[in-house]
Design an enzyme around this catalytic site. Sequence first.
Site, PDB file in Angstrom:
ATOM      1  N   SER A 121      42.614 149.123  58.982  1.00 36.60           N
ATOM      2  CA  SER A 121      41.146 147.848  58.836  1.00 36.60           C
ATOM      3  C   SER A 121      41.057 146.730  58.033  1.00 36.60           C
ATOM      4  O   SER A 121      41.815 147.114  56.309  1.00 36.60           O
ATOM      5  CB  SER A 121      39.911 148.208  58.268  1.00 36.60           C
ATOM      6  OG  SER A 121      39.309 149.473  59.429  1.00 36.60           O
ATOM      7  N   CYS A 261      35.669 153.651  54.823  1.00 38.11           N
ATOM      8  CA  CYS A 261      35.796 152.542  55.328  1.00 38.11           C
ATOM      9  C   CYS A 261      34.287 151.441  55.077  1.00 38.11           C
ATOM     10  O   CYS A 261      34.226 150.446  55.223  1.00 38.11           O
ATOM     11  CB  CYS A 261      35.780 152.839  57.346  1.00 38.11           C
ATOM     12  SG  CYS A 261      36.875 153.654  57.642  1.00 38.11           S
TER      13      CYS A 261
HETATM   14  N1  LIG Z   1      38.954 157.680  57.915  1.00 43.68           N
HETATM   15  C1  LIG Z   1      38.724 156.909  58.841  1.00 43.68           C
HETATM   16  O1  LIG Z   1      37.543 157.521  59.500  1.00 43.68           O
HETATM   17  C2  LIG Z   1      38.782 155.780  59.658  1.00 43.68           C
HETATM   18  C3  LIG Z   1      38.257 154.994  60.663  1.00 43.68           C
HETATM   19  C4  LIG Z   1      39.235 154.193  61.181  1.00 43.68           C
HETATM   20  C5  LIG Z   1      39.662 152.847  60.536  1.00 43.68           C
HETATM   21  N2  LIG Z   1      40.579 153.160  59.067  1.00 43.68           N
HETATM   22  C6  LIG Z   1      41.162 152.389  58.726  1.00 43.68           C
HETATM   23  O2  LIG Z   1      42.530 153.731  58.641  1.00 43.68           O
HETATM   24  C7  LIG Z   1      43.479 152.992  57.659  1.00 43.68           C
HETATM   25  C8  LIG Z   1      44.049 154.708  57.070  1.00 43.68           C
HETATM   26  O3  LIG Z   1      42.807 154.977  56.759  1.00 43.68           O
HETATM   27  P1  LIG Z   1      42.594 156.105  56.118  1.00 43.68           P
HETATM   28  O4  LIG Z   1      41.530 157.470  56.102  1.00 43.68           O
HETATM   29  O5  LIG Z   1      43.894 157.107  57.491  1.00 43.68           O
HETATM   30  O6  LIG Z   1      43.727 156.408  55.255  1.00 43.68           O
HETATM   31  P2  LIG Z   1      44.498 157.370  54.395  1.00 43.68           P
HETATM   32  O7  LIG Z   1      44.664 157.671  53.281  1.00 43.68           O
HETATM   33  O8  LIG Z   1      43.986 159.100  55.062  1.00 43.68           O
HETATM   34  O9  LIG Z   1      46.006 157.738  55.014  1.00 43.68           O
HETATM   35  C9  LIG Z   1      47.118 156.414  54.463  1.00 43.68           C
HETATM   36  C10 LIG Z   1      48.448 157.453  54.899  1.00 43.68           C
HETATM   37  O10 LIG Z   1      48.898 156.014  54.412  1.00 43.68           O
HETATM   38  C11 LIG Z   1      50.759 156.807  53.247  1.00 43.68           C
HETATM   39  N3  LIG Z   1      51.044 155.408  53.258  1.00 43.68           N
HETATM   40  C12 LIG Z   1      50.292 154.662  51.760  1.00 43.68           C
HETATM   41  N4  LIG Z   1      51.086 154.234  51.907  1.00 43.68           N
HETATM   42  C13 LIG Z   1      52.422 154.221  52.440  1.00 43.68           C
HETATM   43  C14 LIG Z   1      53.353 153.442  52.974  1.00 43.68           C
HETATM   44  N5  LIG Z   1      54.181 152.526  52.209  1.00 43.68           N
HETATM   45  N6  LIG Z   1      53.675 153.911  53.777  1.00 43.68           N
HETATM   46  C15 LIG Z   1      54.553 155.140  54.640  1.00 43.68           C
HETATM   47  N7  LIG Z   1      52.700 155.637  54.382  1.00 43.68           N
HETATM   48  C16 LIG Z   1      51.778 155.649  53.913  1.00 43.68           C
HETATM   49  C17 LIG Z   1      49.770 157.712  52.505  1.00 43.68           C
HETATM   50  O11 LIG Z   1      50.584 158.608  51.832  1.00 43.68           O
HETATM   51  C18 LIG Z   1      48.389 158.331  53.323  1.00 43.68           C
HETATM   52  O12 LIG Z   1      48.528 160.022  53.742  1.00 43.68           O
HETATM   53  C19 LIG Z   1      42.700 152.242  56.890  1.00 43.68           C
HETATM   54  O13 LIG Z   1      42.719 151.068  56.203  1.00 43.68           O
HETATM   55  C20 LIG Z   1      41.597 152.509  56.546  1.00 43.68           C
HETATM   56  O14 LIG Z   1      40.528 151.199  56.726  1.00 43.68           O
HETATM   57  C21 LIG Z   1      40.382 154.848  58.558  1.00 43.68           C
END
Ligand SMILES: NC(=O)c1ccc[n+]([C@@H]2O[C@H](COP(=O)([O-])OP(=O)(O)OC[C@H]3O[C@@H](n4cnc5c(N)ncnc54)[C@H](O)[C@@H]3O)[C@@H](O)[C@H]2O)c1
Length: 425
Positions: A121, A261
């Site tokens: 996002s 989010c």
């Molecule tokens: N959690 C939700 O409910 C949700 C829902 C919709 C959208 N989003 C969006 O999706 C995105 C991810 O959110 P999330 O909740 O999955 O985050 P998260 O923190 O659970 O997972 C992200 C992962 O990315 C890894 N990471 C960080 N930098 C990295 C890199 N350079 N290379 C490889 N891996 C890397 C981290 O170690 C982590 O495991 C965000 O933008 C969030 O806003 C989240």
Amino acid sequence: MNRKIAVIGLGYVGLPLALTFSREGYQVSGIDLDLNKIHSIKIGKSYLLDISDDILHSEVISGNLSATNDFSVVADVDAIIICVPTPLNEEHVPDLSFLISAGNMLNEHIQKGQTIILESSTYPGTTKDVLKPLLEKKGLKAGIDFYLGYSPERIDPGNQQFTFQAIPKLISGITEMCAQKVYGLYSLVFDQVIKVSSTEAAELTKLLENTYRYVNISFINEFATLCDHLKIDAWEVIDAAGTKPYGFTKFFPSPGAGGHCIPVDPLYLQWKVKEAGLHSSFIESSAVINQKMPAYIVNQVKAQIHSNWKEARILVIGITYKKDVNDIRESAAIEIMRLLTQEGCYLEYHDPLISRMTLDGVTYQSIDLTEGNLANADCVIIATDHSQLPVEFIVKHASLIYDARNITRGLTGRGKIIRLGGGGN
Ligand SMILES: NC(=O)c1ccc[n+]([C@@H]2O[C@H](COP(=O)([O-])OP(=O)(O)OC[C@H]3O[C@@H](n4cnc5c(N)ncnc54)[C@H](O)[C@@H]3O)[C@@H](O)[C@H]2O)c1
């Protein structure tokens, strides 16, 4: 047809997405910098509640899903999907450092003909203005040599009603051909794929969805505080309004919007429009109300404790940002805990999904919900309504309950119950 996929970032979004593709027969390389996650995947041990060990294990054993921190594996895939975090930094402005780092690591390895999709996002313009230049650094051109698009993730962790593939998937591309490539990939696994005209429109759609929730959650929380003052039950009024068949969507009182989010994405929008000297007063007001809710709850509890408040023993039940997830990011319950410690109260917590947590340098362990632990507390604050909480048992043994989720609805008993928005009862 694309058959090999890389998913960058294996968190709440990336791991379910990786499994969705692998279960459809794709060979998926998951990439993460967190070695604990890579190890867990390798041994088939899920770190997400919505994903069972069995499902993860069988995908790993079948060879369809692998996990690594080595970005060079992307050279061998047809499509790359980026799901890294997009938080706010300490100044409360967008922190794209994870995305920038992923983009820099990717450009070493991307190949002609690949499709690259951002799912994180973010504010409108990120795919074109931030990610595209990083990916083009080694000479390949987006829209010519490789295809670039944006698709917002709409997963709702803990929600069993909407399966991942049944949630309509929005897609976009920086050119028409890019959009077609993204469409082709996602229509093989999602039930419904909807194309919008630009990556900016897709990015802003996600911010609209979450800002809409933020504003409404904050409004209903403010409404709850007004109902407390008016001595009218907000929950009854919301249910009554919900009987109108159109024009009203129910939102319910809570200690505040949390998670990675809802409280974050509106500030991405606010930051973006600030460039043009604009701002959204709805987002501003929502942030103010959201920040006030934990203090409101603590003050409500304080007003009920007739013995020495500074020595009060408070048990907070449910500390995740919402029910049935093991995620405490931006959780309002944590802010309640922080305020209680600042007030000098003796703090304990129980959460079936979080066995220990550290708050301002102090580590707490979740205590069991025993008769004694409940009875010893001067007040039990139910901050999050996990499905597995033994509500009747809590009501039976606690002497005072502040229920911020209306989980005790319909229950009476020895416990004295005060509900957020309950109009004083
Ligand atoms: N959690 C939700 O409910 C949700 C829902 C919709 C959208 N989003 C969006 O999706 C995105 C991810 O959110 P999330 O909740 O999955 O985050 P998260 O923190 O659970 O997972 C992200 C992962 O990315 C890894 N990471 C960080 N930098 C990295 C890199 N350079 N290379 C490889 N891996 C890397 C981290 O170690 C982590 O495991 C965000 O933008 C969030 O806003 C989240």
